[in-house]
Design a protein around this motif. Structure first.
Motif, PDB file in Angstrom:
ATOM      1  N   SER A 219     -18.328 -10.044  24.126  1.00 18.28           N
ATOM      2  CA  SER A 219     -18.337  -9.040  25.189  1.00 18.28           C
ATOM      3  C   SER A 219     -17.072  -9.178  26.028  1.00 18.28           C
ATOM      4  CB  SER A 219     -19.561  -9.219  26.091  1.00 18.28           C
ATOM      5  OG  SER A 219     -19.457  -8.378  27.228  1.00 18.28           O
ATOM      6  N   MET A 220     -16.443  -8.058  26.342  1.00 15.24           N
ATOM      7  CA  MET A 220     -15.229  -8.050  27.163  1.00 15.24           C
ATOM      8  C   MET A 220     -15.537  -7.877  28.640  1.00 15.24           C
ATOM      9  SD  MET A 220     -12.608  -5.780  24.846  1.00 15.24           S
ATOM     10  CE  MET A 220     -11.222  -6.087  25.955  1.00 15.24           C
ATOM     11  N   SER A 221     -16.759  -8.179  29.075  1.00 12.63           N
ATOM     12  CA  SER A 221     -17.137  -7.900  30.458  1.00 12.63           C
ATOM     13  C   SER A 221     -16.277  -8.657  31.463  1.00 12.63           C
ATOM     14  CB  SER A 221     -18.619  -8.207  30.682  1.00 12.63           C
ATOM     15  OG  SER A 221     -18.910  -9.560  30.424  1.00 12.63           O
ATOM     16  N   GLY A 222     -15.832  -9.885  31.122  1.00 15.30           N
ATOM     17  CA  GLY A 222     -14.965 -10.627  32.029  1.00 15.30           C
ATOM     18  C   GLY A 222     -13.631  -9.939  32.228  1.00 15.30           C
ATOM     19  N   GLU A 223     -13.027  -9.473  31.129  1.00 15.06           N
ATOM     20  CA  GLU A 223     -11.756  -8.757  31.239  1.00 15.06           C
ATOM     21  C   GLU A 223     -11.948  -7.420  31.957  1.00 15.06           C
ATOM     22  OE1 GLU A 223      -8.218  -6.786  28.481  1.00 15.06           O
ATOM     23  OE2 GLU A 223      -9.530  -8.311  27.606  1.00 15.06           O
ATOM     24  N   MET A 224     -13.052  -6.746  31.682  1.00 18.52           N
ATOM     25  CA  MET A 224     -13.325  -5.482  32.365  1.00 18.52           C
ATOM     26  C   MET A 224     -13.407  -5.694  33.873  1.00 18.52           C
ATOM     27  SD  MET A 224     -16.148  -3.875  29.749  1.00 18.52           S
ATOM     28  CE  MET A 224     -16.537  -2.479  30.805  1.00 18.52           C
ATOM     29  N   PHE A 225     -14.100  -6.754  34.296  1.00 24.29           N
ATOM     30  CA  PHE A 225     -14.204  -7.038  35.722  1.00 24.29           C
ATOM     31  C   PHE A 225     -12.828  -7.296  36.320  1.00 24.29           C
ATOM     32  CE2 PHE A 225     -14.498 -10.064  39.215  1.00 24.29           C
ATOM     33  CZ  PHE A 225     -15.341  -9.394  40.085  1.00 24.29           C
ATOM     34  N   ASP A 226     -12.026  -8.124  35.639  1.00 21.79           N
ATOM     35  CA  ASP A 226     -10.691  -8.440  36.159  1.00 21.79           C
ATOM     36  C   ASP A 226      -9.836  -7.190  36.315  1.00 21.79           C
ATOM     37  OD1 ASP A 226     -11.380 -11.103  36.211  1.00 21.79           O
ATOM     38  OD2 ASP A 226     -10.405 -11.592  34.310  1.00 21.79           O
ATOM     39  N   ARG A 227      -9.864  -6.328  35.320  1.00 28.31           N
ATOM     40  CA  ARG A 227      -9.021  -5.137  35.363  1.00 28.31           C
ATOM     41  C   ARG A 227      -9.547  -4.106  36.359  1.00 28.31           C
ATOM     42  NH1 ARG A 227      -5.173  -4.765  31.394  1.00 28.31           N
ATOM     43  NH2 ARG A 227      -5.224  -6.426  29.836  1.00 28.31           N
ATOM     44  N   LEU A 228     -10.850  -3.930  36.415  1.00 26.72           N
ATOM     45  CA  LEU A 228     -11.420  -2.952  37.334  1.00 26.72           C
ATOM     46  C   LEU A 228     -11.193  -3.325  38.796  1.00 26.72           C
ATOM     47  CD1 LEU A 228     -14.820  -2.234  35.547  1.00 26.72           C
ATOM     48  CD2 LEU A 228     -12.955  -0.601  35.857  1.00 26.72           C
ATOM     49  N   THR A 229     -11.133  -4.622  39.074  1.00 23.50           N
ATOM     50  CA  THR A 229     -10.989  -5.066  40.461  1.00 23.50           C
ATOM     51  C   THR A 229      -9.550  -5.360  40.854  1.00 23.50           C
ATOM     52  OG1 THR A 229     -11.475  -7.355  39.788  1.00 23.50           O
ATOM     53  CG2 THR A 229     -13.326  -6.012  40.551  1.00 23.50           C
ATOM     54  N   SER A 230      -8.621  -5.204  39.908  1.00 23.86           N
ATOM     55  CA  SER A 230      -7.209  -5.448  40.233  1.00 23.86           C
ATOM     56  C   SER A 230      -6.392  -4.164  40.282  1.00 23.86           C
ATOM     57  CB  SER A 230      -6.577  -6.400  39.210  1.00 23.86           C
ATOM     58  OG  SER A 230      -6.579  -5.826  37.908  1.00 23.86           O
ATOM     59  N   ALA A 231      -6.885  -3.104  39.678  1.00 21.64           N
ATOM     60  CA  ALA A 231      -6.163  -1.826  39.665  1.00 21.64           C
ATOM     61  C   ALA A 231      -7.166  -0.695  39.444  1.00 21.64           C
ATOM     62  CB  ALA A 231      -5.092  -1.824  38.581  1.00 21.64           C
ATOM     63  N   GLY A 232      -6.777   0.510  39.831  1.00 24.60           N
ATOM     64  CA  GLY A 232      -7.649   1.649  39.614  1.00 24.60           C
ATOM     65  C   GLY A 232      -8.544   1.940  40.800  1.00 24.60           C
TER      66      GLY A 232
END
Length: 318
Positions: free
Chosen positions: A181-194
């Protein structure tokens, strides 16, 4: 610290976890105990080939009695992780699961980096029994087989929470299959940009907002994309404090991920799942699992890593 006195490390080996962002080397005693360690923020994604060679020469100077030059090669230096990928030094082909430590040892690839001869550890690939889908891992195999050596009778599931969380099924000493699951990367990206980054404050913790996210993510009444945008709407409408938004998002992602694990392996409900990784993220997974009725236990990733390299060396020496 440098261990130049060979009596301190008789029978020692060197295990290197060389990922995309970091380089971690461990000097490991014959009993699997850590004697020394050496690390640099120098993963393969940050280095060209001369840079990789320079780093290995630096390691050889750190432990001159344990990282010998090629002319004195004694097959006791192992490197796992992205160093063996198609963006690393030399590709070590994946071992196909179901497979055990013997197959992993047989798949190691000899290489010379910066004048040091070593063996690159292969990753693993599988075709999942649940849906026939493919998956891959590289680097985690060391921790997994280290855990298996610590618990030789283990048959069941193991999870490695992180950027790309692995849920692994073991049986009869073999790694059977797994999913990522990529949930860790998704969290990092969602909370750093966008868009969602604008509403996030604070660190995630296991509180009411986290558990509400776990509930919504695991119930799957709506898709994850809809639920994630809903986090912004909750903050704008005053239904979720900014200071709790990080916890809510983590809960959504982890809850959805655990729902995947339960869908693939319903037996998880009656199991206790070892969590191999760092304390903070494992605590979040443990809290989410407990809320969903699944027991878990914590396994220190470094302990598993040391034991994995030791087990691999014993297997390679047969």
């Amino acid at each position: 610290m440098s261990l130049a006195d060979d009596s301190q490390g008789a029978g020692s080996i060197v295990g290197i976890n060389w990922g995309s962002t970091n380089f971690r080397a461990y000097l490991i005693g014959a009993d699997g105990v850590l004697l020394d360690e050496f690390s640099r923020p120098a993963g393969v994604a940050k280095l060209d080939r001369p840079g990789m060679e320079a780093l290995m020469r630096e390691l050889a100077l750190q432990w001159p009695e344990h990282v010998p030059p090629a002319s004195r090669y004694h097959s006791a230096v192992y490197a796992a992780g992205m160093i063996g990928s198609n963006v690393g030094w030399q590709e070590a082909p994946y071992v196909v699961a179901p497979a055990g430590l013997r197959e992993l040892g047989a798949g190691t690839v000899p290489a010379t980096i910066g004048g040091v001869m070593l063996r690159i550890v292969p990753g693993m690939t599988c075709t999942r029994e649940h849906d026939g889908g493919p998956d891959i891992l590289r680097g985690e195999e060391i921790e997994l087989f280290g855990f298996a050596r610590l618990h030789p009778e283990w048959d069941g599931f193991v999870a490695l929470p992180g950027t790309h969380t692995k849920w692994v099924r073991f049986g009869g000493g073999q790694l059977l299959d797994f999913f990522t699951s990529m949930s860790g990367e998704m969290f990092d990206r969602l909370t750093s940009a966008g868009l969602l980054a604008s509403i996030v404050e604070g660190e995630a913790h296991a509180g009411d907002a986290f558990y509400e996210g776990v509930r919504l993510g695991s119930e799957r009444a709506l898709g994850l994309g809809t639920l994630l945008f809903g986090a912004r709407a909750r903050v704008i409408r005053g239904q979720l404090a900014r200071s709790e938004s990080s916890s809510f998002l983590r809960g959504l992602l982890i809850g959805s991920e655990i729902a995947d694990a339960l869908a693939m392996h319903p037996g998880l409900k009656d199991a206790s799942v070892p969590l191999i990784g760092s304390g903070p993220v494992c605590r979040l997974y443990a809290a989410a699992l407990e809320r969903l009725g699944v027991r878990s236990s914590f396994v220190d990733s470094r302990v598993a890593c040391l034991m994995g390299f030791s087990a691999l060396h014993r297997e390679a020496g047969r």
